[in-house]
Scaffold this motif. Structure first.
Motif, mmCIF file in Angstrom:
data_model
loop_
_atom_site.group_PDB
_atom_site.id
_atom_site.type_symbol
_atom_site.label_atom_id
_atom_site.label_comp_id
_atom_site.label_asym_id
_atom_site.label_seq_id
_atom_site.Cartn_x
_atom_site.Cartn_y
_atom_site.Cartn_z
ATOM 1 N N LEU A 238 0.934 -1.329 -0.157
ATOM 2 C CA LEU A 238 -0.060 0.145 -0.129
ATOM 3 C C LEU A 238 0.762 1.316 0.243
ATOM 4 N N PRO A 239 0.452 2.292 -0.664
ATOM 5 C CA PRO A 239 1.281 3.675 -0.823
ATOM 6 C C PRO A 239 1.014 4.220 0.560
ATOM 7 N N LEU A 240 2.118 4.856 1.139
ATOM 8 C CA LEU A 240 2.417 5.374 2.443
ATOM 9 C C LEU A 240 2.853 6.845 2.278
ATOM 10 N N LYS A 241 2.281 7.906 2.593
ATOM 11 C CA LYS A 241 2.800 9.237 2.617
ATOM 12 C C LYS A 241 3.003 9.606 4.118
ATOM 13 N N VAL A 242 4.222 10.104 4.576
ATOM 14 C CA VAL A 242 4.497 10.637 5.714
ATOM 15 C C VAL A 242 4.571 12.141 5.642
ATOM 16 N N VAL A 243 3.460 12.858 6.556
ATOM 17 C CA VAL A 243 3.186 14.423 6.637
ATOM 18 C C VAL A 243 3.848 14.874 7.794
ATOM 19 N N TYR A 244 4.691 16.026 7.453
ATOM 20 C CA TYR A 244 5.363 16.570 8.655
ATOM 21 C C TYR A 244 4.615 18.074 9.101
ATOM 22 N N THR A 245 3.800 18.411 7.963
ATOM 23 C CA THR A 245 3.477 19.667 8.293
ATOM 24 C C THR A 245 2.056 19.666 7.723
ATOM 25 N N ALA A 246 0.970 20.577 8.216
ATOM 26 C CA ALA A 246 -0.175 20.782 7.665
ATOM 27 C C ALA A 246 -0.273 20.866 6.032
ATOM 28 N N GLU A 247 0.840 21.828 5.920
ATOM 29 C CA GLU A 247 0.797 22.224 4.220
ATOM 30 C C GLU A 247 0.761 21.106 3.374
ATOM 31 N N GLU A 248 1.575 20.116 3.981
ATOM 32 C CA GLU A 248 1.898 18.787 3.233
ATOM 33 C C GLU A 248 0.866 17.638 2.921
ATOM 34 N N MET A 249 -0.202 17.914 3.898
ATOM 35 C CA MET A 249 -1.416 17.071 4.049
ATOM 36 C C MET A 249 -2.183 17.173 2.734
ATOM 37 N N VAL A 282 -5.722 21.558 13.144
ATOM 38 C CA VAL A 282 -5.262 22.157 11.782
ATOM 39 C C VAL A 282 -4.823 21.186 10.568
ATOM 40 N N PHE A 283 -4.189 19.917 11.168
ATOM 41 C CA PHE A 283 -3.904 19.080 10.117
ATOM 42 C C PHE A 283 -5.100 18.429 9.487
ATOM 43 N N LEU A 284 -6.241 18.595 10.322
ATOM 44 C CA LEU A 284 -7.463 17.637 9.843
ATOM 45 C C LEU A 284 -8.183 18.636 8.903
ATOM 46 N N GLN A 285 -7.973 19.811 9.420
ATOM 47 C CA GLN A 285 -8.928 20.978 8.471
ATOM 48 C C GLN A 285 -8.272 21.030 7.186
ATOM 49 N N ARG A 286 -6.867 20.528 6.875
ATOM 50 C CA ARG A 286 -6.608 20.370 5.527
ATOM 51 C C ARG A 286 -6.886 19.153 4.837
ATOM 52 N N VAL A 314 -13.384 19.424 20.346
ATOM 53 C CA VAL A 314 -13.070 20.690 19.661
ATOM 54 C C VAL A 314 -12.548 20.225 18.421
ATOM 55 N N ILE A 315 -12.476 19.095 17.993
ATOM 56 C CA ILE A 315 -12.192 18.446 16.478
ATOM 57 C C ILE A 315 -13.435 17.863 16.205
ATOM 58 N N PRO A 316 -14.062 18.233 14.964
ATOM 59 C CA PRO A 316 -15.296 17.529 14.552
ATOM 60 C C PRO A 316 -15.260 15.946 14.422
ATOM 61 N N ILE A 317 -15.629 15.434 15.492
ATOM 62 C CA ILE A 317 -15.810 13.880 15.515
ATOM 63 C C ILE A 317 -17.033 13.720 15.107
ATOM 64 N N ASN A 318 -17.202 12.364 14.266
ATOM 65 C CA ASN A 318 -18.537 11.972 13.962
ATOM 66 C C ASN A 318 -18.685 10.527 14.239
ATOM 67 N N ARG A 319 -17.647 9.887 14.821
ATOM 68 C CA ARG A 319 -17.864 8.375 15.368
ATOM 69 C C ARG A 319 -17.041 8.352 16.360
ATOM 70 N N ILE A 320 -17.247 7.004 17.192
ATOM 71 C CA ILE A 320 -16.377 6.715 18.154
ATOM 72 C C ILE A 320 -15.939 5.037 17.894
ATOM 73 N N LEU A 321 -14.820 4.713 18.125
ATOM 74 C CA LEU A 321 -14.275 3.543 17.906
ATOM 75 C C LEU A 321 -13.648 2.838 19.049
#
Length: 376
Positions: A238-249, A282-286, A314-321
């Motif tokens: 599977l392809p994996l991308k590692v993100v270090y900043t919100a801009e990279e998301m 911020v990461f998830l907003q991107r 404070v983060i828009p959660i829509n499920r609990i696991l």
């Protein structure tokens, strides 16, 4: 205050005996299962119910009951016992009685559960449902019974599961979506199993549903986390991308635009780390995930789980696991959290095996878990 233990074949039989001997105002202190040998061969389960009644409760003929001394501050003299062992036994009994009387003081102000609903109420408490939720559920049962006008026992056996299933809310990922990639993010405290859960879901998507799956990791704070996901990605191809900043998301999502599904792994955050939660937000907003699962371990204390859900909101959660169901036997916290936060449950996990140890949440299974009718 009179305290007595009753042993019977079932809780209902014990409650009937209590009602006859102590009256309808008796308070139940505890219920536990005991095993009694029969004929030296086979053991059969029985129940031991400890009950108490106020000293001033009227007898069946309307006269005050005889006053009973619950305990004495001064142990019996050695002459009335069999020596030192007798004194120690009496002291242990006094300690037990003091604890029981303390329980009475705590319970008598609010525990007024009708006899026919008591077994259900105590089952919920034993499974970790908090008292307020358990009492509210029993009131709901009682109200429904009055509407239907049906006998208590037959009604309860039929209705308890149905009532629980009406309260429990679940959510599934859609089988087919118009917009791709369909982005799913996992957030939560450290050590709850976010990375392992992503591996299970991603493997199931590829192996069982023939979907194209991509992975994104923002958990760059722990080297082991990226290595764990990278190892899985290599094995599953599977392809994996590692993100270090919100801009990279956004760039990572663009590179995975041909995928059917993209799973985002995030660093574990303490619910009290406000700066860390803001950074995660911020990461998830991107990323604009379609699903954001708050991953919770059922081995965590209920008071802490409530605090986690409240602060992570404070983060828009829509499920609990829920994870680590194999490490506990109390599942009532699920009901308490659903009632309080009105969030649907997505998945349940119960081990480290990929992709086997996970199942979609369904109301019937969760209700049976809470009532002790299912096990992991």
């Amino acid at each position: 205050m009179r305290i007595k233990k009753f042993v019977a074949e079932s809780v209902q039989q014990a409650l009937e005996n209590i009602k006859v001997e102590l009256g309808p105002d008796a308070i139940i202190l505890s219920i536990q299962e005991i095993t009694a040998a029969k004929g030296g061969r086979k053991k059969r389960p029985r129940v031991e119910v400890t009950a108490a009644v106020d000293e001033e409760v009227r007898t069946s003929v309307g006269q005050p009951a005889k006053r009973t001394v619950a305990y004495s501050e001064t142990p019996a003299s050695p002459s009335n016992s069999t020596g030192e062992n007798g004194i120690l036994k009496l002291q242990r009994e006094l300690t037990d009685l003091r604890q029981q009387l303390t329980q009475i003081a705590q319970l008598k102000n609010h525990l007024r559960i009708p006899t026919e609903f008591l077994e259900t109420y105590l089952t919920l408490l034993n499974q970790g449902v908090n008292e307020e939720v358990a009492q509210d559920f029993v009131r709901r049962l009682q109200s429904q019974k009055q509407v239907d006008g049906q006998p208590g026992n037959s009604f309860i056996r039929r209705q308890v599961l149905e009532e629980l299933q009406q309260i429990i809310v679940t959510a599934e990922s859609p089988w087919q979506v118009q917009e791709t990639p369909y982005v799913i993010a996992m957030i939560g405290p450290t050590g709850v199993g976010k990375t392992t859960t992503i591996a299970k879901l991603a493997a199931a998507d590829k192996v069982f549903h023939n979907r194209k799956v991509g992975l994104i990791s923002t958990d760059t704070y722990r080297i082991a986390a990226v290595e764990q996901l990278q190892t899985f990605a290599n094995i599953a191809q599977l392809p994996l991308k590692v993100v270090y900043t919100a801009e990279e998301m956004q760039f990572a999502l663009f590179e995975l635009r041909e995928m059917d599904r993209v799973y985002i792994d995030t660093p574990g955050r303490s619910q009290r780390n406000e700066e860390g939660l803001k950074e995660l937000q911020v990461f998830l907003q991107r990323a604009h995930p379609h699903e954001t699962h708050l991953v919770l371990s059922l081995t965590t204390k209920e008071i802490d789980l409530h605090d986690i859900v409240k602060r992570f909101s404070v983060i828009p959660i829509n499920r609990i696991l829920f994870t680590k169901l194999d490490e506990t036997t109390n599942y009532g916290t699920i009901l308490s959290l659903i009632k309080h936060f009105k969030q649907p449950v997505s998945y349940l996990t119960f081990g480290q095996n990929v992709p086997e140890d996970i199942r979609k949440a369904d109301t019937s299974f969760i209700a049976r878990l809470i009532l002790g009718m299912e096990c992991i």
